[in-house]
Design a protein around this motif. Sequence first.
Motif, PDB file in Angstrom:
ATOM      1  N   GLU A   1      62.508  42.801  56.527  1.00  0.00           N
ATOM      2  CA  GLU A   1      62.092  41.676  55.685  1.00  0.00           C
ATOM      3  C   GLU A   1      60.611  41.791  55.360  1.00  0.00           C
ATOM      4  N   GLU A   2      60.254  41.364  54.166  1.00  0.00           N
ATOM      5  CA  GLU A   2      58.854  41.337  53.743  1.00  0.00           C
ATOM      6  C   GLU A   2      58.153  40.204  54.487  1.00  0.00           C
ATOM      7  N   PRO A   3      56.968  40.460  55.076  1.00  0.00           N
ATOM      8  CA  PRO A   3      56.289  39.387  55.813  1.00  0.00           C
ATOM      9  C   PRO A   3      55.867  38.259  54.876  1.00  0.00           C
ATOM     10  N   LYS A   4      55.944  37.029  55.368  1.00  0.00           N
ATOM     11  CA  LYS A   4      55.581  35.864  54.560  1.00  0.00           C
ATOM     12  C   LYS A   4      54.071  35.623  54.572  1.00  0.00           C
ATOM     13  N   PHE A   5      53.396  36.043  55.635  1.00  0.00           N
ATOM     14  CA  PHE A   5      51.958  35.858  55.754  1.00  0.00           C
ATOM     15  C   PHE A   5      51.307  37.191  56.065  1.00  0.00           C
ATOM     16  N   GLY A   6      50.004  37.285  55.808  1.00  0.00           N
ATOM     17  CA  GLY A   6      49.268  38.497  56.153  1.00  0.00           C
ATOM     18  C   GLY A   6      49.337  39.543  55.054  1.00  0.00           C
ATOM     19  N   PHE A   7      49.163  40.787  55.454  1.00  0.00           N
ATOM     20  CA  PHE A   7      49.108  41.893  54.507  1.00  0.00           C
ATOM     21  C   PHE A   7      50.514  42.253  54.050  1.00  0.00           C
ATOM     22  N   SER A   8      50.741  42.146  52.775  1.00  0.00           N
ATOM     23  CA  SER A   8      51.994  42.594  52.184  1.00  0.00           C
ATOM     24  C   SER A   8      51.657  43.219  50.834  1.00  0.00           C
ATOM     25  N   GLU A   9      52.585  43.959  50.292  1.00  0.00           N
ATOM     26  CA  GLU A   9      52.327  44.643  49.025  1.00  0.00           C
ATOM     27  C   GLU A   9      52.032  43.638  47.906  1.00  0.00           C
ATOM     28  N   TYR A  10      52.771  42.541  47.875  1.00  0.00           N
ATOM     29  CA  TYR A  10      52.558  41.530  46.835  1.00  0.00           C
ATOM     30  C   TYR A  10      51.183  40.882  46.970  1.00  0.00           C
ATOM     31  N   ALA A  11      50.792  40.528  48.204  1.00  0.00           N
ATOM     32  CA  ALA A  11      49.495  39.875  48.417  1.00  0.00           C
ATOM     33  C   ALA A  11      48.348  40.803  48.043  1.00  0.00           C
ATOM     34  N   GLU A  12      48.472  42.075  48.385  1.00  0.00           N
ATOM     35  CA  GLU A  12      47.415  43.026  48.062  1.00  0.00           C
ATOM     36  C   GLU A  12      47.306  43.244  46.554  1.00  0.00           C
ATOM     37  N   ARG A  13      48.440  43.290  45.875  1.00  0.00           N
ATOM     38  CA  ARG A  13      48.427  43.468  44.421  1.00  0.00           C
ATOM     39  C   ARG A  13      47.795  42.250  43.744  1.00  0.00           C
ATOM     40  N   LEU A  14      48.164  41.053  44.198  1.00  0.00           N
ATOM     41  CA  LEU A  14      47.614  39.830  43.619  1.00  0.00           C
ATOM     42  C   LEU A  14      46.112  39.736  43.860  1.00  0.00           C
ATOM     43  N   ASN A  15      45.665  40.084  45.066  1.00  0.00           N
ATOM     44  CA  ASN A  15      44.244  40.045  45.390  1.00  0.00           C
ATOM     45  C   ASN A  15      43.463  41.050  44.548  1.00  0.00           C
ATOM     46  N   GLY A  16      44.018  42.232  44.343  1.00  0.00           N
ATOM     47  CA  GLY A  16      43.344  43.236  43.517  1.00  0.00           C
ATOM     48  C   GLY A  16      43.199  42.792  42.077  1.00  0.00           C
ATOM     49  N   ARG A  17      44.243  42.177  41.558  1.00  0.00           N
ATOM     50  CA  ARG A  17      44.176  41.696  40.167  1.00  0.00           C
ATOM     51  C   ARG A  17      43.162  40.574  40.024  1.00  0.00           C
ATOM     52  N   ALA A  18      43.116  39.668  40.999  1.00  0.00           N
ATOM     53  CA  ALA A  18      42.132  38.583  40.951  1.00  0.00           C
ATOM     54  C   ALA A  18      40.711  39.140  41.029  1.00  0.00           C
ATOM     55  N   ALA A  19      40.508  40.173  41.832  1.00  0.00           N
ATOM     56  CA  ALA A  19      39.174  40.787  41.943  1.00  0.00           C
ATOM     57  C   ALA A  19      38.776  41.451  40.628  1.00  0.00           C
ATOM     58  N   MET A  20      39.717  42.107  39.955  1.00  0.00           N
ATOM     59  CA  MET A  20      39.405  42.749  38.670  1.00  0.00           C
ATOM     60  C   MET A  20      39.053  41.712  37.612  1.00  0.00           C
ATOM     61  N   ILE A  21      39.784  40.601  37.590  1.00  0.00           N
ATOM     62  CA  ILE A  21      39.491  39.532  36.626  1.00  0.00           C
ATOM     63  C   ILE A  21      38.121  38.933  36.915  1.00  0.00           C
ATOM     64  N   GLY A  22      37.810  38.686  38.188  1.00  0.00           N
ATOM     65  CA  GLY A  22      36.513  38.127  38.561  1.00  0.00           C
ATOM     66  C   GLY A  22      35.366  39.050  38.202  1.00  0.00           C
TER      67      GLY A  22
END
Length: 56
Positions: free
Chosen positions: A13-34
Amino acid sequence: MTQPQPTVTPKLEEPKFGFSEYAERLNGRAAMIGFGLMVIIEYVTNQGVLSWLGLK
């Protein structure tokens, strides 16, 4: 002697909290926009972000 390889891949199962592929992708996109917005602000105002925020 080599051990036989498993024939069935476990379904994890994909973890609900912490480091996951979805969370890392979302964080990277937010950093690029910022970063892009920061560059645009500096270009439009002819000031750095720190001076624009009144910190310098």
